[in-house]
Scaffold this motif. Structure first.
Motif, PDB file in Angstrom:
ATOM      1  N   GLY A 102      59.358  32.254   4.560  1.00  0.00           N
ATOM      2  CA  GLY A 102      59.557  33.053   5.771  1.00  0.00           C
ATOM      3  C   GLY A 102      58.962  34.442   5.703  1.00  0.00           C
ATOM      4  O   GLY A 102      59.287  35.302   6.525  1.00  0.00           O
ATOM      5  N   ASN A 103      58.054  34.667   4.731  1.00  0.00           N
ATOM      6  CA  ASN A 103      57.499  36.012   4.551  1.00  0.00           C
ATOM      7  C   ASN A 103      56.027  36.087   4.923  1.00  0.00           C
ATOM      8  O   ASN A 103      55.319  36.981   4.465  1.00  0.00           O
ATOM      9  CB  ASN A 103      57.699  36.467   3.102  1.00  0.00           C
ATOM     10  CG  ASN A 103      59.155  36.709   2.773  1.00  0.00           C
ATOM     11  OD1 ASN A 103      59.878  37.287   3.579  1.00  0.00           O
ATOM     12  ND2 ASN A 103      59.602  36.237   1.624  1.00  0.00           N
ATOM     13  N   SER A 104      55.530  35.145   5.716  1.00  0.00           N
ATOM     14  CA  SER A 104      54.158  35.248   6.205  1.00  0.00           C
ATOM     15  C   SER A 104      54.153  36.033   7.502  1.00  0.00           C
ATOM     16  O   SER A 104      55.177  36.505   7.970  1.00  0.00           O
ATOM     17  CB  SER A 104      53.561  33.850   6.392  1.00  0.00           C
ATOM     18  OG  SER A 104      54.308  33.140   7.349  1.00  0.00           O
ATOM     19  N   ASP A 105      52.954  36.141   8.078  1.00  0.00           N
ATOM     20  CA  ASP A 105      52.805  36.951   9.299  1.00  0.00           C
ATOM     21  C   ASP A 105      53.622  36.317  10.426  1.00  0.00           C
ATOM     22  O   ASP A 105      53.369  35.171  10.818  1.00  0.00           O
ATOM     23  CB  ASP A 105      51.329  37.024   9.687  1.00  0.00           C
ATOM     24  CG  ASP A 105      51.075  38.058  10.768  1.00  0.00           C
ATOM     25  OD1 ASP A 105      49.915  38.428  10.935  1.00  0.00           O
ATOM     26  OD2 ASP A 105      52.032  38.489  11.442  1.00  0.00           O
ATOM     27  N   PRO A 106      54.598  37.036  11.005  1.00  0.00           N
ATOM     28  CA  PRO A 106      55.414  36.418  12.070  1.00  0.00           C
ATOM     29  C   PRO A 106      54.646  36.179  13.348  1.00  0.00           C
ATOM     30  O   PRO A 106      55.098  35.447  14.210  1.00  0.00           O
ATOM     31  CB  PRO A 106      56.538  37.457  12.282  1.00  0.00           C
ATOM     32  CG  PRO A 106      55.950  38.759  11.839  1.00  0.00           C
ATOM     33  CD  PRO A 106      55.021  38.413  10.701  1.00  0.00           C
ATOM     34  N   ASN A 107      53.473  36.799  13.505  1.00  0.00           N
ATOM     35  CA  ASN A 107      52.700  36.613  14.727  1.00  0.00           C
ATOM     36  C   ASN A 107      51.891  35.332  14.707  1.00  0.00           C
ATOM     37  O   ASN A 107      51.293  34.960  15.714  1.00  0.00           O
ATOM     38  CB  ASN A 107      51.777  37.811  14.945  1.00  0.00           C
ATOM     39  CG  ASN A 107      52.557  39.092  15.205  1.00  0.00           C
ATOM     40  OD1 ASN A 107      53.371  39.123  16.106  1.00  0.00           O
ATOM     41  ND2 ASN A 107      52.332  40.108  14.406  1.00  0.00           N
ATOM     42  N   LEU A 108      51.791  34.674  13.536  1.00  0.00           N
ATOM     43  CA  LEU A 108      51.091  33.397  13.444  1.00  0.00           C
ATOM     44  C   LEU A 108      52.061  32.272  13.797  1.00  0.00           C
ATOM     45  O   LEU A 108      53.272  32.359  13.550  1.00  0.00           O
ATOM     46  CB  LEU A 108      50.541  33.189  12.033  1.00  0.00           C
ATOM     47  CG  LEU A 108      49.484  34.197  11.570  1.00  0.00           C
ATOM     48  CD1 LEU A 108      49.069  33.893  10.142  1.00  0.00           C
ATOM     49  CD2 LEU A 108      48.269  34.164  12.487  1.00  0.00           C
ATOM     50  N   ILE A 109      51.524  31.207  14.358  1.00  0.00           N
ATOM     51  CA  ILE A 109      52.373  30.079  14.753  1.00  0.00           C
ATOM     52  C   ILE A 109      52.640  29.156  13.567  1.00  0.00           C
ATOM     53  O   ILE A 109      53.403  28.200  13.692  1.00  0.00           O
ATOM     54  CB  ILE A 109      51.725  29.293  15.904  1.00  0.00           C
ATOM     55  CG1 ILE A 109      50.394  28.674  15.454  1.00  0.00           C
ATOM     56  CG2 ILE A 109      51.529  30.154  17.109  1.00  0.00           C
ATOM     57  CD1 ILE A 109      49.791  27.768  16.480  1.00  0.00           C
ATOM     58  N   PHE A 110      52.005  29.411  12.434  1.00  0.00           N
ATOM     59  CA  PHE A 110      52.240  28.611  11.250  1.00  0.00           C
ATOM     60  C   PHE A 110      52.164  29.543  10.047  1.00  0.00           C
ATOM     61  O   PHE A 110      51.639  30.646  10.123  1.00  0.00           O
ATOM     62  CB  PHE A 110      51.196  27.494  11.115  1.00  0.00           C
ATOM     63  CG  PHE A 110      49.789  27.974  11.267  1.00  0.00           C
ATOM     64  CD1 PHE A 110      49.149  27.861  12.494  1.00  0.00           C
ATOM     65  CD2 PHE A 110      49.094  28.579  10.226  1.00  0.00           C
ATOM     66  CE1 PHE A 110      47.865  28.321  12.653  1.00  0.00           C
ATOM     67  CE2 PHE A 110      47.805  29.034  10.384  1.00  0.00           C
ATOM     68  CZ  PHE A 110      47.194  28.902  11.614  1.00  0.00           C
TER      69      PHE A 110
END
Length: 1823
Positions: free
Chosen positions: A192-200
């Motif tokens: 859950g620590n990737s870019d929140p603006n990406l859909i994946f």
């Protein structure tokens, strides 16, 4: 059931009779009718119906019936028919013939098709064997849902986790290697620590290692906290900063770790903590183990040969089939011509047959209906019989039970029971023999036979009906094909007819020409006869040849004499031309002298401006005004002289050209005559017959020669007598005018001399100013008159300058005029800063020109001024009511004003609903002191304040008073329009009617304006003045107020200070030092600049940090010293002391606040400068060639400075003669940051004591994005937020949601939001449009005590529900418990994450493609944007910083490029194509789109296929589209299961512009082409749930889209130009995303890839080896001097960058150890409009650069651990997140690239992984 089977033992005859009736009646119920008008029923529905029908009867077949042999089935008539299972099954179902247990991986009712996931040879009918889909490998690795074969190629429909044509790679958000046997694609796990603006989640496509771990995390799955943080990374926001004073801590507990042990002497071990070593080693070992396992699996898969052989066999089969198909195609092409001849006849026959078939179908349908009716009656009767049979069975069971009971009850033996049964059987036989029963049996038998016959007829009819229906699609397809062929044939016939008509026309022309030639031949024959007669006559003249010869010689001599006379005339004319040229030279000389004199006057004006100081600013403006008037006179005279001289020169030049033309003509004619005469003389001796003809020609020649000679002499006489006299007269008049101009100039100079002396004297007197009122009155009178004349003179002078610049005098005149224009603009700017009061007598008025934009005054207005009353009668206790000022609309509906009423200062404002009066009753006006007091009025929304500051002349104490008020209603905006806004001070003109509350007598006293919002304002910046008669304004002590007491200099960005001969107070020595103290909120600005030819020194501020660049003549070029570590932020509105130290002439040191920032050594050279520019520089200096190419920032400094020192010696900048446009003091308003710009990843935060039980807040915002978080505050589970959702503003307060009605607030315009929260209700006002929701019951806001809460603007790290905001927020305010309402100063906020607090680069609509906007990129073709990240967004739309804007402007304005940076393009049109998914995406869809949608678009193409428009829902079950197929336009949409398709008959791929409008209105579609052709169709079914979602696509679709509904050829992107897009009559100009789209250019084009000025780049697949060896070769034709050509990088910070900087090609490389670079400055300018070749070759640590055969190389450090690894390549640009500070340019490339090769392999850009932004593939504008 057991009873049913046992009962025939008891009553066999009775059961058989009724059972036969039951079976006969139920057979008809099993059959399913497909009548006319019904839709086709799927196999699943057939099965369901069969099950339902079989459930009605007890059994369809008798249990004792004989079964058919294997491979056969029993029909309803009882016959055995063979199973039709395509040899793929051996059993089939009785009755229907449906095959059972299909073998060889087949399925279907007849085993005729392959199941999902399998593929068969459909080209030869039913498949004999279905193989697993090769997606990517059959059997071993098949990840397709289904597959099919089209045009010999297998197409796969992949499962959710897979992507690619053959499912050979993982979809975005998944990782794995599908090509590896045993491997599969798994979902990325980044905790859950990737870019929140990406859909994946963003991870490596193969290994699954997460990229771009955010929220301070690291690790393979972002499962660990980053160094310097501790906690549980898998918990949201679980990583906290270590509190170890910069040291390390335990990643889990946060416990501080001790310092690492010191290594023993002689070791090179790095000093790091063991904890980090362990984690790094663990990660490396896990990666190595995983790589070994993958390699092992790969090797094992290589040895498996079955799949490879099978794949090879498939390829061979495919090749053979293609070969057969190709031969068939060749044969078909031979037969095509003959088939076309018979096509019309076949079509006619087909139509007749179809009509017959249709009639038969109708008849059969009617029969079927009758049969169905009869069958239903039979079914009803059978149902009754079944019910009767059931009753009988019940009775029989009851009898049976009674028999058993009877036997038991009477204790009967079995023999007795058998005997009684026999008796019962005999009784039954006897009963059956009786007539009623025999009659029923006969009737039942007859009815059964009739039913069997009827069933056989129905079966035959059904078979014929199904065969007929199966033929209809084929017939329709053939009809469509024949229709298309006929259309093409009609077109061919039309073309043939056109050719025939053209041929007939040509034949007619040929016939006419032939007739004409025949007539000419007849005339020629007549002429020949005449010539023969002439020859006969010539014989009579041959007796006198000698005499003719003598006369001919005389004629030759005369011709020679005339030729000599002509030459003499030519010499005279040339002399006259020379004289005229001398006159012209004299005129030019005089014009140049006047230009020089104009230059002298400009220098005089320059000196006057630079002689201005602050205290004597207005007095010295008089000299400038007089000089302006002199310049006006000179310009008028120069203008008249230039026009007259230009006209005279042009007329003289025309006359000379005419004379020369006549001379040349006559000379040529004479030469021709002479030549002809000599030829005739030679011919006379040879041919006597030609003598007569020669004599005749000579006589004619002599006559024509004499005529021409006379004409020539007349022309010469006319020129001498007329044109020469006119020229002389005009030149004499010009001399007189010149003398008059010289006399006027002398008189003006004589007049201005004493004025300059007086000004000097006045300046000296004012420096020694004493309170002599008379002298001060005279000075102020002069000031007022000067400023008035200056205001009147400036517009006239500018008009004259524009007029003169349009003329054609010498270049030095234009240059001087341009310089005068710049100086006048500076003079006007200086006059606007005049801080001098005006005296008003009660009937005076001034109309001021407000500098602030009315849009900025709507939500927040702040005005400050100094005021002093005239107390003419000291005994008067209170002053009378007076008007002070009015700022508002001309219709007095929206305004604010100031007045004196009832001895109180009253602040009045009206926002449209009524006046609000705020009287300052705490300090009556009568108690004010007799000197200036400071008044400030302020309005925030509907809240108003008035401030009064009364100073003390004897001390530093100040009295301050304040009074507040607010509008009772909902109005909160001051709605002003620029053209309808007036600003009156002291009074109003007679024709203006004030509102009643301000309709008072004029002001009596002195006023001085100070500021309006952030801008300094002066009364002398007026539009008009009325009745200003008093001569002396009031003196104001400028040191009386606190903000003016410190020695500060205020720079507004337009002025500068110049210290000349700086060594007069200190010498450059062993240590040279500059010290300056600055305070600013801005991001960029020039602080110090020194220039000497090509050598320079500049200290700048970039993005809030220092940037130092200098060149003292170094051999290696400029040296850059920047705060790359970001140690000292300058733009925090605090004073910072900056020191630049140059030590020992070879080391530069940068120090901020006595803290070392950075130092750099260079060649030993001393500083070669004498003058220093501070805070800015003149335009000519900034634009000079030696400076402009190096300055990163060209804007002046805005803020405050103090304490400038050189060698520790202070300088008073206001006393320096070169200082221009700076002021005294440091107004706090100019240092506030009331606005902030957010880029989608930024936010600002603070903490205040707020209560949301009773709350009011508001702010302005501007954006082009539909979604984003504006304001956020959370306390526990209670959340208060204001956000944007699909263009609407949404308020969330403790679970209550309130949304604005409009969804169009993302239009780039300013909007104002106000929120009210109370226990009774919630209110949301957007631009004064109200939304309200009452709080009742559980929804009421629970009252909680006020507490300190943290709130956010622009985004929040606490909320994952909302995306961060992109745009501007300004003039924010909200109620607080412990403070009054005031506008927020964002500069004071402690948290500012990537937010810019100065400027707002949001464009106002319409936003064209030629400006960056928008979100320019998104998901790549197969996930390659994982490395691009958020920086792609906005690359389209908005610059990330003001610095980038400056760089691009400088690049676009480069003067050395042969080609324009933006080729000529058609407005609002765009070029699509080059890649399969070239497109624009738009997010906006209106609310009523599902009911009605009307689009219009213009198109031009030569392609026969391509997508134009597409929109659908997420599953593509509902869609609407417009595309082109076979050159014809097709408009489609669906409604339920039906599709409406409108297709044009004409082709529109003719490379011409066509206007297309397509409309969907519920179930009706309309297609209009060029406003002439209208096609309209409807479908019967209307789907009420038809709904589509954004985005909609123009020019193409995203990968994987539309293939479900449209043929694959038309799914690819449109190839051509599209433009003028409108939705429901409104233009749409701002796409949210753009992929491979450029403006539609005019003019020729050539092969190549074009990168537009809007920016863009191409990402190639991982095809580049960044390791040990590589070779890159390509050609460029740039349109700008700077830009990134290519970039590649790896995760371990290795990179390669090729870019241009001001025409120089630079290669930078990092091999894992350090950066090294080489460059080439080509001899030929790269920007010359020609193609240039660039080659970069690397071999280990050697890099060679070749530019047009000019070679340079560099040897870098050798990396022993270097390895070859493939990396993606960026061409033409790069996302900003990947840029490094070491690059000298950050701009994208502008121009064309072609012939791109990597390691000698050509690269096709059309197959790139991603084409982002304005990039045109395979098409480059040639001019």
């Amino acid at each position: 059931m057991a009873l049913i089977l046992a009962w025939p033992l008891v009553f066999p005859i009775f059961f058989l009779g009724y059972f036969s009736l039951n079976s006969a009646s139920t057979e008809g119920n099993v059959f399913h009718f497909d009548i006319e008008g019904s839709s086709a029923v799927s196999s699943q529905e057939d099965t369901l119906l069969r099950e339902q029908q079989q459930s009605v009867a007890f059994g369809s077949w008798p249990h004792f019936a004989e079964r058919c042999q294997e491979g056969f089935f029993r029909t309803f008539s009882g016959e055995c028919s063979p199973c039709d299972c395509n040899n793929n099954a051996f059993r089939c179902l009785d009755g229907s013939g449906v095959c059972l247990d299909c073998q060889r991986n087949t399925t279907g009712d007849h085993c005729e098709k392959c199941p999902d996931g399998y593929l068969g040879d459909v080209a030869r009918g039913a498949p004999t064997f279905c193989q697993p889909c090769p997606c990517p490998l059959p059997l071993l690795a098949n990840f397709a849902v289904s597959c099919y074969r089209k045009n010999g190629v297998v197409r796969c429909r992949c499962k959710e986790n897979y992507a690619g044509p053959n499912c050979e790679r993982c979809a975005p958000g998944y990782y794995g290697n599908p090509l590896l046997i045993g491997s599969s694609c798994k979902k990325c796990d980044c905790s859950g620590n990737s870019d929140p603006n990406l859909i994946f989640e963003d991870c490596d496509e193969v290994t699954g290692q997460c990229r771009n771990c955010m929220r301070n995390t690291t690790g393979f799955n972002c499962e660990l906290c980053a160094p310097g943080y501790y906690g549980d990374a898998r918990i949201p926001r679980g990583c906290t900063v270590c509190s170890c004073g910069g040291g390390t801590c335990d990643r889990r507990t946060g416990e501080c770790l001790g310092e690492p042990p010191m290594p023993p002497p002689g070791t090179d071990c790095p000093v790091i903590s063991c904890d980090k070593c362990i984690w790094d080693l663990t990660d490396d070992i896990s990666l190595a183990a995983q790589s070994i396992d993958e390699s092992k699996a790969t090797l094992l898969s290589i040895s498996t040969g079955v799949a490879a052989h099978r794949h090879l066999h498939d390829l061979n089969s495919t090749a053979f089939i293609l070969k057969v198909k190709l031969s068939e195609k060749d044969n078909n092409s031979v037969l095509m011509k003959s088939q076309l001849d018979h096509a019309a006849n076949e079509m006619t026959d087909l139509l007749k047959e179809i009509n017959k078939l249709d009639e038969k179908r109708n008849q059969e349908s009617r029969k079927g209906l009758l049969l169905q009716k009869k069958a239903m009656e039979i079914i009803d009767r059978a149902t009754i019989l079944v019910q009767s049979l059931g009753n009988m069975i019940d009775n029989i069971q009851e009898i049976s039970s009674k028999v058993e009971y009877y036997g038991v009850e009477h204790d009967l033996r079995p023999e007795d029971i058998i005997q009684k049964l026999k008796v019962a059987e005999e009784m039954l036989k006897e009963i059956r023999v009786r007539k009623p029963f025999t009659i029923q049996m006969q009737l039942a038998g007859e009815e059964s036979e009739a039913a069997q016959d009827l069933l056989r007829q129905v079966e035959q009819w059904q078979q014929r009906h199904n065969e007929t229906r199966s033929l209809i699609p084929d017939i329709l397809t053939q009809l469509a094909e024949h229709s298309t062929k006929l259309t093409d044939l009609q077109e061919a016939l039309d073309q043939a007819a056109d050719f025939i008509r053209k041929t007939e026309a040509m034949n007619k022309e040929s016939t006419a020409k032939l007739q004409e030639h025949e007539k000419q031949q007849e005339k020629l024959i007549e002429q020949i006869i005449n010539v023969n007669n002439t020859l006969v006559m010539a014989k009579d003249i041959l007796n006198v040849p000698v005499q003719i010869n003598f006369e001919l010689n005389e004629a030759i001599k005369n011709a020679s004499g005339f030729y000599a006379e002509i030459d003499g005339a030519k010499i005279q004319l040339q002399d006259k031309i020379a004289n005229l040229s001398r006159f012209d030279d004299d005129l030019v000389q005089r014009a140049m002298e006047y230009a020089e004199d104009l230059h002298v006057r400009a220098d005089e004006l320059d000196r006057t401006l630079h002689g201005i100081d602050t205290n004597g600013l207005v007095q010295k403006a008089l000299n400038a005004s007089n000089v302006h008037e002199n310049i006006i006179n000179y310009i008028n005279e120069a203008n008249q002289m230039s026009v007259f001289a230009l006209n005279t020169t042009e007329r003289v030049s025309d006359a000379v050209v005419g004379i020369d033309t006549q001379i040349i003509y006559h000379k040529e004619e004479s030469k021709k005559l002479l030549k002809q005469a000599r030829e005739q003389q030679q011919t006379a001796y040879a041919n006597d017959l030609a003598v007569a003809d020669t004599e005749r020609r000579v006589n004619g020649t002599l006559a024509r020669k004499n005529h021409l000679k006379g004409h020539l002499m007349k022309a010469i006489t006319k020129i001498e007598a007329s044109e020469q006299e006119n020229a002389r007269q005009r030149l004499e008049q010009l001399k007189v005018i010149i003398n008059q101009a010289l006399n006027t100039a002398a008189a003006v100079t004589q007049t201005t001399g004493p004025m300059a002396d007086n000004l000097t004297k006045w300046s000296q007197d004012l420096r020694n100013f004493k309170p002599e009122r008379a002298a001060y009155e005279r000075a102020t009178v002069t000031t007022r008159d000067t400023v008035k004349r200056l205001t009147e003179v400036v517009p006239q002078l500018l008009d004259k300058l524009r007029t003169v610049e349009q003329k054609q005098p010498a270049n030095n005149v234009s240059a001087s005029i341009q310089r005068v224009r710049e100086l006048i603009a500076q003079t006007r700017s200086v006059a606007n800063k005049v801080q001098v009061s005006m005296s008003f007598e009660g009937h005076s008025a001034v109309e001021v020109n407000p500098q602030a934009i009315t849009e900025d005054l709507k939500a927040f207005t702040s005005l400050s001024l100094y005021i002093m009353l005239h107390k003419e009668n000291p005994e008067q206790s209170a002053p009378q009511d007076q008007f002070i000022l009015y700022l508002g609309s001309k219709n007095t509906k929206n305004y604010l004003g100031l007045a004196i009423k009832s001895d109180n200062l009253v602040y009045i404002y009206n926002l449209g609903s009524g006046d609000v009066e705020i009287p300052l009753d705490s300090k009556p006006v009568s108690s004010w002191p007799p000197y200036f007091s400071l008044v400030k009025i302020e309005r925030i929304g509907k809240h108003g304040k008035v401030f009064l500051t009364v100073p003390s002349l004897s001390s530093t104490a100040e009295e301050k008073f304040i009074k507040k008020g607010e509008v009772p209603g909902d109005d909160s905006l001051l709605d002003l329009e620029p053209k309808n806004t007036v600003f009156y001070v002291g009074g109003v003109p007679p024709d203006f009617q004030l509102p009643p509350s301000l309709d008072l007598p004029g002001f009596a006293g002195c006023l001085e304006l100070a500021t309006l919002n952030d801008d300094v304002l002066s009364l002398y910046n007026f539009k008009n003045i009325y009745n200003i008669t008093r001569s002396v304004p009031c003196a104001r002590d400028k040191l009386a107020f606190t903000q003016s007491r410190a020695v500060n200099y205020f720079f507004d960005g337009s002025g500068y200070a110049l210290v000349r001969n700086i060594e007069r107070r200190g010498k450059f020595g062993l240590v040279t030092r500059f010290d300056i103290e600055v305070r600013t909120p801005t991001d960029n600005g020039l602080l110090l600049l020194m220039v000497n030819g090509s050598m320079f020194f500049s200290l700048e501020m970039q993005n809030g940090y220092l940037y130092l660049q200098y060149d003292f003549g170094f051999s290696n070029g400029p040296v850059i010293l920047e705060d790359s570590m970001k140690k000292a932020l300058i733009n925090d509105a605090k004073f910072h002391e900056i020191s630049v130290i140059y030590h020992n002439s070879k080391k530069m040191i940068l120090v901020v606040d006595r803290r070392h920032i950075k130092s750099m050594e260079n060649e030993k050279k001393s500083m070669p400068f004498t003058d220093v520019y501070i805070g800015g520089a003149p335009i000519e200096i900034l634009k000079s060639s030696g400076v402009s190419s190096h300055l990163a920032v060209s804007t002046g400094f805005r803020g405050c400075m103090k304490g400038f020192q050189f060698q520790k010696k202070d300088f008073n900048l206001l006393e320096e003669p070169g200082t221009l446009g700076i002021g005294y003091g440091c107004p706090e308003e100019s240092l506030m940051s009331r606005k902030a710009y957010f880029n989608g990843e930024s936010y600002i935060a603070s903490s205040q004591k707020i209560s949301f039980h009773t709350f009011e807040g508001g702010f302005n915002f501007r954006t082009l994005q539909p979604n984003g978080l504006l304001f956020y505050c959370a306390e526990g589970s209670d959340v208060f937020s204001i956000s944007m959702d699909k263009g609407a503003v949404v308020l969330n307060a403790q679970g209550v949601r309130l949304q604005a009605a409009d969804r169009s607030y993302n239009d780039g315009k300013a909007h104002f939001v106000i929120t009210y929260v109370s226990p009774e209700r919630l209110e949301l006002l957007v631009d004064e449009k109200r939304q309200r929701k009452d709080n009742s019951g559980k929804n009421g806001i629970e009252e909680k005590p006020a507490s300190t809460k943290k709130f956010y603007f622009g985004g929040s790290p606490l909320s994952s529900e909302f995306a961060n905001f992109t745009g501007c927020i300004s003039n924010a305010y909200f109620t607080r418990v412990d403070r009054d309402v005031e506008v927020e100063d964002f500069q004071r906020y402690p948290e500012k994450i990537q937010a810019s607090l100065y400027g707002c680069p949001v464009e106002s609509p319409p936003a064209a493609l030629f400006h960056k906007k928008r979100k320019n990129s998104s998901r790549s073709k197969e996930g390659h944007n994982k490395r691009v990240g958020k920086d792609n967004e906005g690359s389209s739309q908005f610059p990330s910083s003001i610095k980038k804007i400056d760089q691009e402007l400088r690049t676009l304005q480069a003067p050395h490029c042969h080609l324009s940076s933006s080729p000529k393009a058609i407005e609002h049109t765009y070029q699509f194509g080059g890649t399969a998914n070239s497109r624009q995406e738009y997010d906006y869809l209106p609310k009523d789109f599902s009911e009605r949608a009307q689009f219009s678009i213009s198109l031009k193409t030569h392609s026969s296929h391509g997508m134009i428009f597409y929109v659908s829902d997420q599953k593509e079950e509902h869609f609407m589209t417009l595309f082109i197929a076979h050159g014809r336009l097709i408009f489609m949409f669906n409604s339920g299961n039906q599709k409406l398709r409108i297709r044009t008959q004409e082709k529109y791929n003719d490379d011409q512009w066509h206007n297309v409008m397509f409309v969907r209105e519920k179930n009706t579609g309309r297609l209009v082409i060029d406003g002439l052709r209208v096609l309209e169709e409807s479908i019967s079914l209307y789907d009420n749930i038809w709904q589509v979602t954004s985005p909609f696509y123009i020019g193409g679709v995203a990968p994987g889209k539309a293939a479900k509904n449209i043929q694959i050829n038309s799914v690819y992107s449109f190839s051509g130009c599209l433009g003028s897009l409108q939705l429901n009559g409104r233009p749409i100009t701002s796409p949210s995303q753009t992929f491979s789209v450029t403006p539609c250019f005019e003019g020729p084009s050539e092969e190549g890839t074009y990168f537009s000025t809007e920016g863009g780049y191409i990402i190639l697949d991982e095809s580049f080896s960044l390791g040990l060896k590589f070779e890159v070769v390509f050609e460029i034709r740039p349109r700008s001097n700077s830009g990134i050509l290519m970039h590649a990088h790896s995760v371990n910070r290795e990179f390669l960058n090729i870019h241009m900087k001001q025409g120089q090609v630079i290669v930078k490389l990092n091999n894992g150890i350090k950066d090294f670079s080489t460059s080439v400055i080509p001899k030929q300018n790269l920007c010359d409009g020609q193609w240039h070749r660039i080659a970069v070759i690397r071999d280990a640590n050697v890099v060679q650069l070749d530019v047009d055969s000019e070679v340079n190389h560099v040897v870098g450090p050798l990396n022993p651990k270097a390895t070859d690894h493939r990396e993606p390549v960026f061409v033409g640009g790069i996302p900003e997140s990947l840029l490094t500070f070491s690059l000298t340019t950050r701009n994208s490339f502008n121009g064309c690239i072609r012939n791109f090769m990597i390691d000698e392999r050509p690269v096709s850009f059309s197959k790139a992984a991603l084409v982002s932004g304005a990039v045109s593939i395979n098409r480059c504008p040639a001019a």
